[in-house]
Scaffold this motif. Structure first.
Motif, PDB file in Angstrom:
ATOM      1  N   UNK A  84       0.821  -1.205   0.000  1.00 37.56           N
ATOM      2  CA  UNK A  84       0.000   0.000   0.000  1.00 37.56           C
ATOM      3  C   UNK A  84       0.861   1.264   0.000  1.00 37.56           C
ATOM      4  N   UNK A  85       1.968   1.244   0.718  1.00 39.97           N
ATOM      5  CA  UNK A  85       2.881   2.392   0.750  1.00 39.97           C
ATOM      6  C   UNK A  85       3.516   2.645  -0.613  1.00 39.97           C
ATOM      7  N   UNK A  86       3.745   1.585  -1.379  1.00 45.64           N
ATOM      8  CA  UNK A  86       4.431   1.713  -2.663  1.00 45.64           C
ATOM      9  C   UNK A  86       3.453   1.757  -3.841  1.00 45.64           C
ATOM     10  N   UNK A  87       2.200   2.087  -3.584  1.00 46.70           N
ATOM     11  CA  UNK A  87       1.158   2.176  -4.606  1.00 46.70           C
ATOM     12  C   UNK A  87       0.769   3.646  -4.744  1.00 46.70           C
ATOM     13  N   UNK A  88       0.607   4.145  -5.967  1.00 46.25           N
ATOM     14  CA  UNK A  88       0.190   5.532  -6.188  1.00 46.25           C
ATOM     15  C   UNK A  88      -1.183   5.763  -5.555  1.00 46.25           C
ATOM     16  N   UNK A  89      -1.363   6.889  -4.881  1.00 42.68           N
ATOM     17  CA  UNK A  89      -2.618   7.136  -4.153  1.00 42.68           C
ATOM     18  C   UNK A  89      -3.874   7.022  -5.012  1.00 42.68           C
ATOM     19  N   UNK A  90      -3.807   7.456  -6.263  1.00 38.50           N
ATOM     20  CA  UNK A  90      -5.024   7.458  -7.090  1.00 38.50           C
ATOM     21  C   UNK A  90      -5.434   6.077  -7.589  1.00 38.50           C
ATOM     22  N   UNK A  91      -4.558   5.088  -7.503  1.00 33.57           N
ATOM     23  CA  UNK A  91      -4.921   3.730  -7.931  1.00 33.57           C
ATOM     24  C   UNK A  91      -4.830   2.717  -6.788  1.00 33.57           C
ATOM     25  N   UNK A  92      -4.429   3.175  -5.611  1.00 37.34           N
ATOM     26  CA  UNK A  92      -4.251   2.285  -4.458  1.00 37.34           C
ATOM     27  C   UNK A  92      -5.590   1.765  -3.949  1.00 37.34           C
ATOM     28  N   UNK A  93      -5.705   0.447  -3.756  1.00 33.55           N
ATOM     29  CA  UNK A  93      -6.935  -0.093  -3.154  1.00 33.55           C
ATOM     30  C   UNK A  93      -6.938   0.181  -1.647  1.00 33.55           C
ATOM     31  N   UNK A  94      -8.080   0.025  -1.046  1.00 32.63           N
ATOM     32  CA  UNK A  94      -8.181   0.214   0.405  1.00 32.63           C
ATOM     33  C   UNK A  94      -7.429  -0.878   1.150  1.00 32.63           C
ATOM     34  N   UNK A  95      -7.372  -2.065   0.567  1.00 38.83           N
ATOM     35  CA  UNK A  95      -6.693  -3.202   1.189  1.00 38.83           C
ATOM     36  C   UNK A  95      -6.239  -4.142   0.073  1.00 38.83           C
ATOM     37  N   UNK A  96      -5.284  -4.994   0.406  1.00 43.22           N
ATOM     38  CA  UNK A  96      -4.814  -6.005  -0.543  1.00 43.22           C
ATOM     39  C   UNK A  96      -5.487  -7.316  -0.175  1.00 43.22           C
ATOM     40  N   UNK A  97      -6.156  -7.906  -1.125  1.00 44.05           N
ATOM     41  CA  UNK A  97      -6.893  -9.144  -0.887  1.00 44.05           C
ATOM     42  C   UNK A  97      -6.002 -10.333  -1.244  1.00 44.05           C
ATOM     43  N   UNK A  98      -5.248 -10.814  -0.266  1.00 50.31           N
ATOM     44  CA  UNK A  98      -4.368 -11.958  -0.492  1.00 50.31           C
ATOM     45  C   UNK A  98      -5.180 -13.246  -0.520  1.00 50.31           C
ATOM     46  N   UNK A  99      -4.865 -14.106  -1.469  1.00 50.59           N
ATOM     47  CA  UNK A  99      -5.490 -15.422  -1.542  1.00 50.59           C
ATOM     48  C   UNK A  99      -4.576 -16.394  -0.798  1.00 50.59           C
ATOM     49  N   UNK A 100      -5.008 -16.963   0.317  1.00 52.01           N
ATOM     50  CA  UNK A 100      -4.128 -17.857   1.081  1.00 52.01           C
ATOM     51  C   UNK A 100      -3.726 -19.113   0.309  1.00 52.01           C
ATOM     52  N   UNK A 101      -4.455 -19.444  -0.760  1.00 57.03           N
ATOM     53  CA  UNK A 101      -4.116 -20.624  -1.560  1.00 57.03           C
ATOM     54  C   UNK A 101      -3.115 -20.300  -2.673  1.00 57.03           C
ATOM     55  N   UNK A 102      -2.711 -19.019  -2.775  1.00 58.94           N
ATOM     56  CA  UNK A 102      -1.783 -18.622  -3.837  1.00 58.94           C
ATOM     57  C   UNK A 102      -0.392 -18.406  -3.261  1.00 58.94           C
ATOM     58  N   UNK A 103       0.615 -18.993  -3.927  1.00 62.24           N
ATOM     59  CA  UNK A 103       2.006 -18.831  -3.507  1.00 62.24           C
ATOM     60  C   UNK A 103       2.807 -18.310  -4.696  1.00 62.24           C
ATOM     61  N   UNK A 104       3.385 -17.116  -4.544  1.00 56.41           N
ATOM     62  CA  UNK A 104       4.224 -16.526  -5.590  1.00 56.41           C
ATOM     63  C   UNK A 104       5.591 -17.181  -5.518  1.00 56.41           C
ATOM     64  N   UNK A 105       6.068 -17.707  -6.650  1.00 54.64           N
ATOM     65  CA  UNK A 105       7.275 -18.532  -6.644  1.00 54.64           C
ATOM     66  C   UNK A 105       8.486 -17.914  -7.338  1.00 54.64           C
ATOM     67  N   UNK A 106       8.297 -17.187  -8.426  1.00 54.57           N
ATOM     68  CA  UNK A 106       9.452 -16.666  -9.173  1.00 54.57           C
ATOM     69  C   UNK A 106       9.042 -15.444  -9.971  1.00 54.57           C
ATOM     70  N   UNK A 107      10.012 -14.579 -10.210  1.00 57.75           N
ATOM     71  CA  UNK A 107       9.799 -13.361 -10.983  1.00 57.75           C
ATOM     72  C   UNK A 107      10.815 -13.298 -12.102  1.00 57.75           C
ATOM     73  N   UNK A 108      10.352 -13.061 -13.312  1.00 58.17           N
ATOM     74  CA  UNK A 108      11.222 -12.822 -14.471  1.00 58.17           C
ATOM     75  C   UNK A 108      11.000 -11.396 -14.941  1.00 58.17           C
ATOM     76  N   UNK A 109      12.046 -10.609 -14.986  1.00 57.92           N
ATOM     77  CA  UNK A 109      11.963  -9.273 -15.564  1.00 57.92           C
ATOM     78  C   UNK A 109      12.265  -9.425 -17.052  1.00 57.92           C
ATOM     79  N   UNK A 110      11.316  -9.061 -17.901  1.00 57.75           N
ATOM     80  CA  UNK A 110      11.448  -9.245 -19.336  1.00 57.75           C
ATOM     81  C   UNK A 110      11.979  -7.999 -20.041  1.00 57.75           C
TER      82      UNK A 110
END
Length: 94
Positions: free
Chosen positions: A17-43
């Motif tokens: 939330x701190x690193x999100x622009x105010x005009x597009x920032x949601x009130x909260x982040x809806x994390x899915x407990x069944x989702x696990x982020x595993x890897x990031x590729x910068x293209x």
């Protein structure tokens, strides 16, 4: 971009939330407990250097949700606000 991916991976809502622009920032982040982020590729990317005020990053984030592998491909736009980079918005590519 890498720090935001890491924040999603560990569920750090305050940082996201701190690193999100105010005009597009949601009130909260809806994390899915069944989702696990595993890897990031910068293209690719543009801007975002020490003397830039805007930048863009194309990335592919790999995750596992409900036992199934998935990928999020996005072109994200960032800008510098008061010296800090914030996520403005992005376009998801199917």
């Amino acid at each position: 971009m890498r720090s935001r991916f890491s924040a999603f991976a560990v569920g750090d809502e305050a940082y996201l939330l701190r690193s999100w622009a105010p005009e597009t920032r949601p009130a909260a982040v809806d994390f899915d407990p069944a989702m696990r982020w595993e890897a990031l590729e910068i293209l690719g990317g543009s801007g975002g250097g020490p003397f830039h005020t805007a930048g863009a990053v194309e990335f592919r984030a790999h995750y596992r949700a409900h036992g199934r592998a998935g990928t999020l491909h996005e072109h994200s736009r960032f800008r510098r606000d008061d010296g800090a980079w914030v996520y403005a918005d992005g376009d998801i590519t199917p």
